[in-house]
Write a protein that holds these residues in place. Structure first.
Motif, PDB file in Angstrom:
ATOM      1  N   UNK A  25       6.761 -38.015 -19.656  1.00 16.82           N
ATOM      2  CA  UNK A  25       8.192 -37.856 -18.917  1.00 16.82           C
ATOM      3  C   UNK A  25       8.515 -39.323 -19.053  1.00 16.82           C
ATOM      4  N   UNK A  26       9.859 -39.609 -19.327  1.00 16.09           N
ATOM      5  CA  UNK A  26      10.220 -41.054 -19.374  1.00 16.09           C
ATOM      6  C   UNK A  26      11.631 -41.083 -19.017  1.00 16.09           C
ATOM      7  N   UNK A  27      12.145 -41.876 -18.085  1.00 16.27           N
ATOM      8  CA  UNK A  27      13.438 -42.166 -17.807  1.00 16.27           C
ATOM      9  C   UNK A  27      14.056 -43.324 -18.367  1.00 16.27           C
ATOM     10  N   UNK A  28      14.898 -43.407 -18.864  1.00 19.38           N
ATOM     11  CA  UNK A  28      15.694 -44.476 -19.589  1.00 19.38           C
ATOM     12  C   UNK A  28      17.168 -44.593 -18.883  1.00 19.38           C
ATOM     13  N   UNK A  29      17.520 -45.822 -18.729  1.00 18.64           N
ATOM     14  CA  UNK A  29      18.866 -46.346 -18.007  1.00 18.64           C
ATOM     15  C   UNK A  29      19.563 -47.385 -19.107  1.00 18.64           C
ATOM     16  N   UNK A  30      20.912 -46.921 -19.314  1.00 15.65           N
ATOM     17  CA  UNK A  30      21.664 -47.886 -20.165  1.00 15.65           C
ATOM     18  C   UNK A  30      22.780 -48.260 -19.643  1.00 15.65           C
ATOM     19  N   UNK A  31      23.260 -49.589 -19.877  1.00 13.71           N
ATOM     20  CA  UNK A  31      24.521 -49.992 -19.390  1.00 13.71           C
ATOM     21  C   UNK A  31      25.379 -50.206 -20.780  1.00 13.71           C
ATOM     22  N   UNK A  32      26.671 -49.667 -20.533  1.00 14.23           N
ATOM     23  CA  UNK A  32      27.629 -49.777 -21.518  1.00 14.23           C
ATOM     24  C   UNK A  32      29.049 -50.233 -20.919  1.00 14.23           C
ATOM     25  N   UNK A  33      29.571 -51.097 -21.974  1.00 17.35           N
ATOM     26  CA  UNK A  33      30.785 -51.570 -21.544  1.00 17.35           C
ATOM     27  C   UNK A  33      31.750 -50.944 -22.567  1.00 17.35           C
ATOM     28  N   UNK A  34      33.027 -50.638 -22.269  1.00 16.69           N
ATOM     29  CA  UNK A  34      33.908 -49.808 -23.083  1.00 16.69           C
ATOM     30  C   UNK A  34      35.380 -50.813 -22.654  1.00 16.69           C
ATOM     31  N   UNK A  35      35.945 -51.387 -23.474  1.00 15.44           N
ATOM     32  CA  UNK A  35      36.824 -52.309 -23.131  1.00 15.44           C
ATOM     33  C   UNK A  35      38.208 -51.714 -23.933  1.00 15.44           C
TER      34      UNK A  35
END
Length: 214
Positions: A25-35
């Motif tokens: 079981x794995x938790x992943x976090x991604x940061x995104x930028x939408x301009x």
């Protein structure tokens, strides 16, 4: 050919199923930028920066894809073992929602994203790596609205996406087991409300075998 009966009413059966080689079981976090998101028109009226109260988001996952796997040597509890470094590509869509000062919620657009992740698994050649998302969520960390021309604005949004994943390596097998055939159960009365999700009983004595014993 008749089935072989042994020790009572049960019989030996041959079934097709999947052997689980590894499971994490794995938790992943991604940061995104939408301009440069163009502010939408609502009921014939162009939204402006002054109409924005706050900005939220929704996320939906699409199919994941295994890109690559490489053998990596490890020593676990003094025992040498070869595991696999698996690279997984995850595809998902983020929808940006503008909540206006007038109490409206307006979709500003849906944006596809792709992110990659690496995990260590027991996933030898010919096994299949499957990813199931158990929880998916997102939140808007920061947003900024600029008036490009008088009365018309664009939105820049920073989004954080959190994925909870069940990742398994499996291989189809044919097993001979002793079992009894299932029979239909009795009907239950219909009741209102939804039951609370529960986890089935597990068998930690036999799976997974984390101590390397045969």
């Amino acid at each position: 050919m008749q089935a072989k009966h042994v020790n009572g009413d049960g019989e030996l059966l041959c079934i097709n199923t999947e052997k689980v080689y590894d499971w994490i079981l794995n938790e992943a976090t991604f940061d995104l930028t939408i301009d440069d998101i163009e502010l939408p028109i609502v009921n014939g009226v162009q939204l402006t920066c002054d109409d924005i109260d706050n900005v939220t988001c929704e996320v939906e996952t699409n199919d994941s894809e295994e890109l690559n796997r490489e053998d990596r040597p490890y020593v676990i509890d003094g025992t040498p073992i070869t595991l696999q470094l698996v690279t997984i590509q995850k595809n998902f869509d983020v929808t940006i929602i503008i909540n206006t000062t007038a109490g409206q919620s307006v979709e500003a657009g849906t944006f596809p994203f792709t992110r990659c992740e690496q995990v260590i698994l027991c996933a030898p050649e010919d096994t299949e790596v499957n990813v199931t998302y158990t929880d998916v969520d997102c939140f808007v960390c920061v947003f900024n609205c600029d008036d490009v021309t008088p009365g018309v604005g664009t939105l820049d949004v920073g989004v954080t996406v959190r994925l909870c994943q069940s990742i398994q390596s499996t291989f189809p097998v044919t097993l001979e087991i002793f079992a009894e055939f299932c029979e239909p159960r009795e009907l239950l009365p219909i009741v209102s409300g939804c039951p609370t999700p529960t986890i089935p009983p597990q068998c930690p004595v036999i799976f997974p075998n984390n101590n390397g014993d045969e």
